[in-house]
Scaffold this active site. Structure first.
Site, PDB file in Angstrom:
ATOM      1  N   HIS A 193       6.767   3.830   6.600  1.00  0.00           N
ATOM      2  CA  HIS A 193       5.992   2.967   5.696  1.00  0.00           C
ATOM      3  C   HIS A 193       6.069   1.522   6.149  1.00  0.00           C
ATOM      4  CE1 HIS A 193       5.031   0.783   1.902  1.00  0.00           C
ATOM      5  NE2 HIS A 193       4.160   1.767   1.777  1.00  0.00           N
ATOM      6  N   HIS A 354      -0.936   0.243  -9.410  1.00  0.00           N
ATOM      7  CA  HIS A 354      -0.039   0.549  -8.294  1.00  0.00           C
ATOM      8  C   HIS A 354       0.917  -0.587  -7.978  1.00  0.00           C
ATOM      9  CE1 HIS A 354       0.632  -0.154  -3.913  1.00  0.00           C
ATOM     10  NE2 HIS A 354       1.217   1.017  -4.009  1.00  0.00           N
TER      11      HIS A 354
END
Length: 639
Positions: A193, A354
């Protein structure tokens, strides 16, 4: 397009392929790095085709005869003969883009070190173990078939299945015990990530451009693939291929808290780098900081949360506008675009809630926004994957439940569909995956357990009642009660000149609409979109500003974000690390340090709710919330 008069309007949606794609001399040079080959003139990857046969997949440089601009093309994406290809170079629209497909491709052979924190006090790099591209295979569904469809269930119901919970804990414990040399280990998975989200990889053919999967149309697909292989790795480690991740059901009242299974201090699911003030508190899906709105009761917070969810999920789904997919998923991002200036911005799916959930969860005591508050460290918290499981669920709901119309579910450009990423699978083998293969969760072998969607059932009457409860505009220096029509008249008389810094002041301005009293058919075919252009500088903090339409409230930056009927949306951005090798930002031009960014908000349903569909103009209010010191609003339009 109706445009607010301004001395300087900066247009940021640079989706045309007119950027210098490669140096004028059509030559690529990949320096010898970590034992991999050097190439000149072309980049060649040995892959497998759909029949399992070897295929020499070459990217070649060609030039547009009309502009003499070089482009990097994948032969497999060109289905025309040479003459047809050059004829198509002069065409316009989607055919032009699809013929000259310029998808974002990571140059994984050149992963660079980065400083994790802004002050350099904690150094880390984001590079997973290197691999040989010559042995990397393309993803094929037949090679990753599940005999039993995986079912992802709400995390707050985890204690109802103790066997599954024990498996989950055991899988995470094993993953954390794997050596750093194993790409499936917990830290190496977190680095995946970090690498794709903090600029560790350059874009193939563009050494001066760092790849960033956030704030663009790559965001949903990358994270779906990321969770797909993470989930398969966990299943492999405990020899249960049908193992499925849970999802953090923060769009339902029962799930609007950090799930209990992640709060057990002796559990491998626990992460100490979380906000201790929020362990037992109902979430604020528009969260900025603990300083604002701490006295809000749970019932009011819940009502605001589900209204925010409705505005995020339902409002962008009421028309068949062909650009709707980009509005929801994110703006175009093509090879040659620089994230520092050419990429427009995050879609609705990424911005809210988010980003706010990331900030809600991050530590309130450790510097650097760890773990969930920064891209470089977010993957270190097991809760990250549970959170993104629900983000992925939102994408599935938007596609399969809310879609309902004729607009494309995904952008139809090959630039989007043919972008790819590299991951390690459950057997520690590198695999290349394409965006185009991420659209169907059924084919990927998993689904989400159905759960009530309270934000789908908010009635018009409930919204009108909320508007009456919340409307207390401050006019003439005194708090007065006004009718909505009078308030709207007063508000829309004002117009400001741009650019204006957003540092500490609220911006209120009138914006003309391109067309009023639109027909039902027109509104079905075209979404009216508010476009806010701005310069975005670097910030060590979470960045957020709120936007309201025809709202008479005298907002102050320190006020809690009010999710009322007039709320249109927010811009949010998480904290990045250094990127670019030891924090070296020399690859970025000076002017790029303040990057052009855009926020796009759907207006069709909102204007209906506000009885403003017949108005010539609207009033836009922009309220700075966090990290806005370096933001300058440069243009406010409606298109």
């Amino acid at each position: 397009m109706a445009t607010l008069s301004s001395p300087t309007i900066i247009t940021t949606t640079s989706i045309l392929l007119n950027n210098p794609f490669l140096p004028k001399t059509p030559q690529l040079s990949a320096h010898h790095h970590r034992g991999v080959r050097s190439v000149n003139g072309k980049v060649s990857c040995q892959t497998k085709n759909n029949n399992g046969n070897d295929e020499n997949n070459q990217f070649q440089l060609i030039q547009n005869p009309n502009t003499n601009t070089p482009y990097l093309l994948d032969r497999r994406n060109i289905l025309l003969g040479l003459g047809g290809m050059y004829a198509a170079l002069g065409s316009e629209g989607a055919n032009y883009y699809n013929t000259l497909a310029a998808p974002i491709l990571p140059d994984v052979e050149k992963c660079t070190l980065s400083d994790a924190l802004w002050d350099g006090s904690v150094g880390d790099h984001c590079c997973p173990p290197p691999f040989d591209l010559n042995i990397t295979k393309d993803f094929e569904f037949k090679n990753y078939h599940n005999h039993v469809k995986k079912v992802r269930r709400p995390a707050h119901k985890a204690y109802e299945d103790q066997e599954w919970l024990n498996d989950y804990k055991r899988a995470i414990a094993i993953m954390k015990s794997l050596p750093m040399s194993d790409p499936r280990s917990h830290m190496q998975q977190a680095r995946v990530h970090c690498a794709y989200c903090d600029g560790s990889y350059p874009v193939l053919g563009h050494n001066d451009t760092r790849l960033e999967v956030h704030a663009s149309w790559l965001f949903p697909s990358f994270h779906r693939w990321y969770l797909y292989f993470y989930e398969r790795i966990l299943g492999k480690l405990i020899n249960k291929p049908d193992f499925a991740l849970p999802y953090w059901n923060w769009d339902h009242r029962d799930g609007m808290r950090i799930p209990e299974i992640f709060k057990e201090m002796d559990s491998p699911l626990f992460d100490p780098n979380r906000n201790t003030n929020h362990l037992d508190k109902m979430m604020n899906l528009s969260f900025v900081s603990d300083e604002e709105g701490s006295d809000v009761n749970e019932d009011d917070q819940y009502e605001e949360n589900i209204l925010l969810m409705r505005k995020a999920m339902v409002y962008p789904s009421v028309s068949d506008d062909p650009n709707k997919a980009e509005l929801f998923l994110g703006s175009p991002y093509r090879a040659g675009d620089k994230m520092e200036g050419d990429v427009s911005g995050a879609g609705i799916l990424e911005r809210m809630p988010h980003n706010s959930v990331h900030v809600w969860t991050r530590s309130n005591t450790i510097k650097g926004n760890q773990d969930m508050g920064a891209f470089w460290s977010a993957g270190r918290d097991p809760l990250f994957y549970c959170h993104h499981s629900n983000v992925d669920r939102m994408w599935s709901l938007w596609t399969d439940v809310l879609h309902g119309g004729n607009f494309p579910k995904t952008p139809e450009y090959d630039d989007y569909r043919n972008a790819y990423f590299y991951f390690y699978d459950e057997n520690a083998n590198p695999v290349r995956v394409y965006v185009r293969d991420s659209f169907d969760t059924e084919r990927l072998g998993y689904k989400y357990e159905d759960q009530e969607l309270p934000w789908m059932s908010i009635t018009q009457q409930q919204q009108q009642q909320q508007r009456q409860q919340q409307r207390q505009p401050l006019l003439g220096g005194r708090l007065k009660t006004r009718t909505f029509s009078l308030v709207k008249k007063v508000l829309t008389e004002l117009k400001v000149m741009l650019p204006l810094p957003l540092k500490y002041s609220v911006i209120k301005t009138k914006v003309d609409r391109p067309k009023k009293s639109r027909t039902k058919e027109d509104k079905l075919e075209h979404e009216e979109v508010l476009v806010i252009n701005f310069k975005l500088g670097k910030s060590k903090d979470f960045i957020k500003f709120d936007v309201y339409i025809n709202d008479g409230t005298d907002y102050k930056p320190e006020d809690k974000t009010k999710i009322n009927l007039e709320y249109a949306g927010s811009f949010t951005s998480l904290t990045h690390g250094g990127g670019g090798g030891g924090g070296d930002m020399s690859h970025m031009a000076e002017e790029d340090m303040g990057k052009n960014t855009v926020l796009k908000l759907a207006l069709n349903q909102l204007l209906e709710d506000l009885d403003a569909t017949d108005d010539d103009s609207i009033q836009v209010t922009i309220v700075p919330k966090s990290g806005t010191d370096s933001i300058v609003i440069t243009g406010i339009d409606i298109e």
